[in-house]
Design an enzyme around this catalytic site. Sequence first.
Site, short mmCIF file in Angstrom:
data_model
loop_
_atom_site.label_atom_id
_atom_site.label_comp_id
_atom_site.label_asym_id
_atom_site.label_seq_id
_atom_site.Cartn_x
_atom_site.Cartn_y
_atom_site.Cartn_z
N SER A 7 0.84 -1.20 0.00
CA SER A 7 0.00 0.00 0.00
C SER A 7 0.87 1.24 0.00
CB SER A 7 -0.89 0.01 1.24
OG SER A 7 -1.41 1.32 1.41
N HIS A 32 -1.36 -1.25 -4.21
CA HIS A 32 -2.60 -0.92 -3.51
C HIS A 32 -2.65 0.59 -3.26
CE1 HIS A 32 -6.01 -1.98 -0.84
NE2 HIS A 32 -5.56 -1.01 -0.04
N ASP A 34 -4.81 3.66 -1.65
CA ASP A 34 -5.86 3.98 -0.67
C ASP A 34 -6.39 5.38 -0.90
OD1 ASP A 34 -6.03 1.65 1.06
OD2 ASP A 34 -3.94 2.08 1.54
N MET A 36 -9.05 8.19 0.21
CA MET A 36 -9.88 8.58 1.36
C MET A 36 -10.39 10.00 1.18
SD MET A 36 -7.55 7.11 4.46
CE MET A 36 -6.61 5.57 4.27
N HIS A 65 -8.52 1.10 -3.63
CA HIS A 65 -9.40 0.89 -2.48
C HIS A 65 -10.06 2.22 -2.13
CE1 HIS A 65 -9.48 -0.27 2.13
NE2 HIS A 65 -10.69 -0.13 1.62
N MET A 67 -12.19 4.49 -0.03
CA MET A 67 -12.80 4.72 1.28
C MET A 67 -13.47 6.08 1.19
SD MET A 67 -9.66 3.15 3.44
CE MET A 67 -8.62 3.24 1.98
N MET A 138 -11.28 -6.00 5.94
CA MET A 138 -10.41 -5.08 6.68
C MET A 138 -10.07 -5.68 8.04
SD MET A 138 -9.95 -2.30 4.79
CE MET A 138 -9.04 -1.42 6.04
N ASP A 176 -6.56 -6.52 4.40
CA ASP A 176 -5.90 -5.21 4.45
C ASP A 176 -5.90 -4.70 5.89
OD1 ASP A 176 -4.97 -2.65 3.96
OD2 ASP A 176 -6.70 -2.02 2.78
C1 DX5 Z 1 -6.12 1.54 5.86
C2 DX5 Z 1 -5.71 1.19 4.45
C3 DX5 Z 1 -4.62 0.22 4.35
C4 DX5 Z 1 -3.31 0.69 4.94
C5 DX5 Z 1 -2.66 -0.52 5.50
O1 DX5 Z 1 -7.30 2.27 5.81
O2 DX5 Z 1 -6.81 0.65 3.74
O3 DX5 Z 1 -4.42 -0.19 3.00
O4 DX5 Z 1 -2.44 1.28 4.04
O5 DX5 Z 1 -1.55 -0.11 6.23
P1 DX5 Z 1 -0.80 -1.12 7.22
O6 DX5 Z 1 -0.32 -2.27 6.38
O7 DX5 Z 1 0.29 -0.27 7.78
O8 DX5 Z 1 -1.82 -1.55 8.24
ZN ZN Z 2 -6.40 -0.24 1.73
#
Ligand code: DX5
Ligand code: ZN
Length: 216
Positions: A7, A32, A34, A36, A65, A67, A138, A176
């Site tokens: 990620s 990956h 993320d 947000m 991903h 969010m 998650m 994840d």
């Molecule tokens: C959290 C993200 C993850 C995050 C994981 O909301 O969806 O993808 O980057 O990070 P680690 O591996 O540090 O938990």
């Molecule tokens: Zn993620």
Amino acid sequence: MVKLAPSILSADFANLETAIRGIDANGGDWVHVDVMDGLFVPNITIGIPVVKALRPVTTLPLDVHLMIDRPIRYVEQFVKAGADYLTIHIESDTLENNLAALDKIASLGCKPAIALKPGTPAEAAKPYLKKCAMILVMTVEPGFGGQKFMADMMPKLKTLRTWLDEVNPGCILEVDGGVDTKTCTLCKENGAEVLVAGSAYFGAKDKAAFVKLIQE
Ligand code: DX5
Ligand code: ZN
């Protein structure tokens, strides 16, 4: 062999190209990303222009991903920006809108996926099982990297695998949150096929060795 999707949330945002070329060179399978929005989760990261800018940098699949609240508003733009897998959260809109979002993603030639927050039971995924190419479980609250892995999500993972084997065996399971060289074992034992790792991958001294350990 499971796949590793580092990620980029834990990468140096001033040097994303280097981070992504590194994932490729170190044997990572997917990238990956993320996304947000500060509404669905209490954090804001990156969006469509960044996905678009990253697309020409790698041939690895971009695992995006979302969010974000009511993702149906943006799925087309994320697919056009270059997502290979596009994941929406089932908590982010109504069932009707989410099913329509998954149809839209698939109709644009991208792989549709849903994600479940830790508090969301496996049952909530039932209406989506046949429409998904992937389900993301998650193992931390979405929003931030570097949190502790929630091992109590493993029964949910296992249940989803059992149900998918009956109705959509080609659908893969991704985990994840808090994945590292120790917690990955539980994920594999319970049916995960793709593991996301942010802080553990970017914090590893020997990233290529880390990737191998996760994949084996
Ligand atoms: C959290 C993200 C993850 C995050 C994981 O909301 O969806 O993808 O980057 O990070 P680690 O591996 O540090 O938990
Ligand atoms: Zn993620």
